[in-house]
Design a protein around this motif. Sequence first.
Motif, mmCIF file in Angstrom:
data_model
loop_
_atom_site.group_PDB
_atom_site.id
_atom_site.type_symbol
_atom_site.label_atom_id
_atom_site.label_comp_id
_atom_site.label_asym_id
_atom_site.label_seq_id
_atom_site.Cartn_x
_atom_site.Cartn_y
_atom_site.Cartn_z
ATOM 1 N N SER A 185 11.212 -4.631 -6.441
ATOM 2 C CA SER A 185 12.353 -4.973 -5.589
ATOM 3 C C SER A 185 11.922 -4.992 -4.124
ATOM 4 C CB SER A 185 13.490 -3.970 -5.811
ATOM 5 O OG SER A 185 13.013 -2.635 -5.688
ATOM 6 N N TRP A 186 12.667 -5.744 -3.305
ATOM 7 C CA TRP A 186 12.376 -5.861 -1.875
ATOM 8 C C TRP A 186 13.520 -5.237 -1.079
ATOM 9 C CZ3 TRP A 186 10.178 -11.247 -0.081
ATOM 10 C CH2 TRP A 186 9.042 -11.563 -0.839
ATOM 11 N N LEU A 187 13.186 -4.356 -0.159
ATOM 12 C CA LEU A 187 14.175 -3.784 0.757
ATOM 13 C C LEU A 187 13.945 -4.369 2.144
ATOM 14 C CD1 LEU A 187 16.451 -1.888 1.535
ATOM 15 C CD2 LEU A 187 14.766 -0.036 1.761
ATOM 16 N N ILE A 188 14.911 -5.158 2.611
ATOM 17 C CA ILE A 188 14.827 -5.794 3.920
ATOM 18 C C ILE A 188 15.759 -5.074 4.877
ATOM 19 C CG2 ILE A 188 15.306 -7.938 5.178
ATOM 20 C CD1 ILE A 188 14.314 -9.425 2.688
ATOM 21 N N ASP A 189 15.244 -4.774 6.063
ATOM 22 C CA ASP A 189 15.953 -3.831 6.931
ATOM 23 C C ASP A 189 17.262 -4.348 7.495
ATOM 24 O OD1 ASP A 189 14.970 -5.654 8.739
ATOM 25 O OD2 ASP A 189 13.727 -4.237 9.862
ATOM 26 N N GLY A 202 10.750 -7.886 8.304
ATOM 27 C CA GLY A 202 11.609 -6.728 8.082
ATOM 28 C C GLY A 202 11.541 -6.175 6.674
ATOM 29 N N LEU A 203 10.506 -6.555 5.916
ATOM 30 C CA LEU A 203 10.356 -6.057 4.545
ATOM 31 C C LEU A 203 9.883 -4.613 4.605
ATOM 32 C CD1 LEU A 203 10.445 -6.545 1.550
ATOM 33 C CD2 LEU A 203 8.275 -7.760 1.691
ATOM 34 N N ARG A 204 10.844 -3.707 4.477
ATOM 35 C CA ARG A 204 10.580 -2.284 4.702
ATOM 36 C C ARG A 204 9.876 -1.619 3.533
ATOM 37 N NH1 ARG A 204 15.627 1.532 4.948
ATOM 38 N NH2 ARG A 204 16.441 -0.215 6.193
ATOM 39 N N ALA A 205 10.144 -2.067 2.301
ATOM 40 C CA ALA A 205 9.547 -1.408 1.130
ATOM 41 C C ALA A 205 9.542 -2.354 -0.062
ATOM 42 C CB ALA A 205 10.315 -0.135 0.780
ATOM 43 N N ILE A 206 8.518 -2.190 -0.924
ATOM 44 C CA ILE A 206 8.424 -2.877 -2.209
ATOM 45 C C ILE A 206 8.562 -1.824 -3.303
ATOM 46 C CG2 ILE A 206 6.990 -4.250 -3.766
ATOM 47 C CD1 ILE A 206 7.783 -5.855 -1.398
ATOM 48 N N GLY A 207 9.464 -2.044 -4.242
ATOM 49 C CA GLY A 207 9.717 -1.045 -5.280
ATOM 50 C C GLY A 207 8.601 -0.965 -6.304
ATOM 51 N N GLY A 208 8.567 0.169 -6.996
ATOM 52 C CA GLY A 208 7.657 0.339 -8.119
ATOM 53 C C GLY A 208 8.230 -0.205 -9.411
ATOM 54 N N ASP A 209 9.433 -0.775 -9.347
ATOM 55 C CA ASP A 209 10.110 -1.346 -10.519
ATOM 56 C C ASP A 209 9.613 -2.771 -10.759
ATOM 57 O OD1 ASP A 209 11.207 -2.101 -8.080
ATOM 58 O OD2 ASP A 209 13.260 -2.201 -8.809
ATOM 59 N N ARG A 210 8.328 -2.904 -10.989
ATOM 60 C CA ARG A 210 7.680 -4.210 -11.068
ATOM 61 C C ARG A 210 8.118 -5.005 -12.296
ATOM 62 N NH1 ARG A 210 2.717 -4.711 -8.574
ATOM 63 N NH2 ARG A 210 1.683 -5.376 -10.491
ATOM 64 N N LEU A 211 8.303 -6.301 -12.078
ATOM 65 C CA LEU A 211 8.703 -7.211 -13.143
ATOM 66 C C LEU A 211 7.840 -8.460 -13.033
ATOM 67 C CD1 LEU A 211 10.946 -7.530 -15.382
ATOM 68 C CD2 LEU A 211 12.219 -8.871 -13.688
ATOM 69 N N GLU A 245 0.819 -1.209 0.000
ATOM 70 C CA GLU A 245 0.000 0.000 0.000
ATOM 71 C C GLU A 245 0.853 1.259 0.000
ATOM 72 O OE1 GLU A 245 -2.569 -0.317 3.352
ATOM 73 O OE2 GLU A 245 -3.595 -2.109 2.616
ATOM 74 N N ARG A 246 2.137 1.111 0.303
ATOM 75 C CA ARG A 246 3.017 2.285 0.361
ATOM 76 C C ARG A 246 3.827 2.467 -0.910
ATOM 77 N NH1 ARG A 246 5.479 1.057 6.240
ATOM 78 N NH2 ARG A 246 6.907 -0.089 4.904
ATOM 79 N N SER A 247 3.742 1.524 -1.848
ATOM 80 C CA SER A 247 4.524 1.627 -3.075
ATOM 81 C C SER A 247 3.869 2.561 -4.074
ATOM 82 C CB SER A 247 4.700 0.249 -3.723
ATOM 83 O OG SER A 247 5.511 -0.568 -2.931
ATOM 84 N N SER A 248 4.688 3.179 -4.910
ATOM 85 C CA SER A 248 4.187 3.999 -6.008
ATOM 86 C C SER A 248 5.118 3.838 -7.195
ATOM 87 C CB SER A 248 4.115 5.475 -5.597
ATOM 88 O OG SER A 248 5.412 6.042 -5.525
ATOM 89 N N THR A 249 4.676 4.299 -8.353
ATOM 90 C CA THR A 249 5.506 4.196 -9.556
ATOM 91 C C THR A 249 6.774 5.034 -9.432
ATOM 92 O OG1 THR A 249 4.178 5.967 -10.553
ATOM 93 C CG2 THR A 249 3.541 3.698 -11.055
#
Length: 465
Positions: free
Chosen positions: A454-458, A436-445, A367-371
């Motif tokens: 992409s996955w950012l793990i803290d 700890g998955l802090r963010a999901i990127g908008g660079d969807r594949l 819900e926090r991801s954007s393009t």
Amino acid sequence: MIDSVEGKKRSNEMQTSAVETTAPGAEVADIAALALELTKANGAEDAKVEISRTESRSVTVRNGVPAERKFQLVSEVTITVFRDGRRASTATSDLSRSGLDAAIVAALSIAAVTARDEAAGPADEKHLASDIHDLDLCHPADVALDDMVESARRAEAAAYAVDKAIAATNGASVHVAHGVSLLATSRGFMGSTPWSMNAISATAVAAGERERQIGFWSDAARVYESLPSPDEIGKTAASRALGALNSRSVPTQTCPVLFEPMAAMGLLREFVAAASGDALYRTGSFLKDRVGTSLFPEDISVIEDPFVKRGMSSRCFDGDGISVSRRAVIDRGVLRGYFLGLYAARRLKMEPTGSGYGPHNLEVRSERSSTADDLRSMLSKLGRGLFVTDLVGGGVNRLNGDLSRAARGFWVEGGEIQFAVSGVTLASNLFDMFRGLRAIGGDRLARGGITTGSWLIDEMKVGGL
């Protein structure tokens, strides 16, 4: 040059003519109906028949020369019989009446010496799919073999053209296939799925002073024209090889880790494996009895959708004819269900989820991801840490979720890539990584039925020097 077209064509023509001689004009549905009739005549209490017919062509080019060309036309039936609480399966490419009968007799002979299994047996009628509709999965490629060779040449040439450090390639390949898959059971289910699959790939080799690095890239689609250009595939393969040159290790430390989408898919597959029936009932899984518990942050959901038009993992029923459904496997961080085929569900005393062929078109959402969360933005969020592009070897202890994988990628400082990294090992626990998955990127594949950024793990342990 290896050219196996004519030999394979002659072999497959012989197989096809044998089928047509013994069952003139028969379609797969007629063959399935005959097989079910024969299982009953031979004494089976229940049966399942799976038929696949596939026509495929593939080419591989190395150093601008066709190294391999293949044409295959394959028909195969797999027959599973059930009698006295026992089951057994056999497969044959002889779809004549006598061929089917011989396979059924062999299966019943095997079943007679197997142990009883209360979980064996076909699906109950209440679970069978009734709404089988067109998912637009079949688009046979109208492309000549010479054009496929030219596309492979273009991909390889594009890789060489990126930089003189691309000293060689392991080839570029183009593959096209289409066919039909049919499932029928003695409980009255019959469903068929026409399909097509087209793919292009390239592997480039970059040479440094004392090293060689390999870069690979590929893509697949139901429609041939939807594939990326050969030039794009070749350039990407070369860029990945070049980016890994002059790599070094880093000191052992604990730091945040950013996984590019392809690497992140590997982490999602570890989740799927741990949440699947075989692990849950056979070897044990750290996710057993975890339905209803929080695994990911609240902004994360994993959606399964079998009904995506032209999806690479789309289907209306699974390997037992059980209906599939769109669902949130992870809903706002909470595990809502497993991936259960019929047999595993019975062993676990749970309801099947239509996962007899595996998961269907998984999509990771935040819900926090954007393009705007492109690679540059995600590197900025990483700040200082490791950006992973490839996971190699190692694995996961599914009993407790401990993960240890070799990795390569780039070291990042101040949100900027500093140098290539290899010779490091990532260690953590999947529970900790998912939480700890802090963010999901908008660079969807999207690849192979998985869509994610992409996955950012803290925090993870990076073992290096």
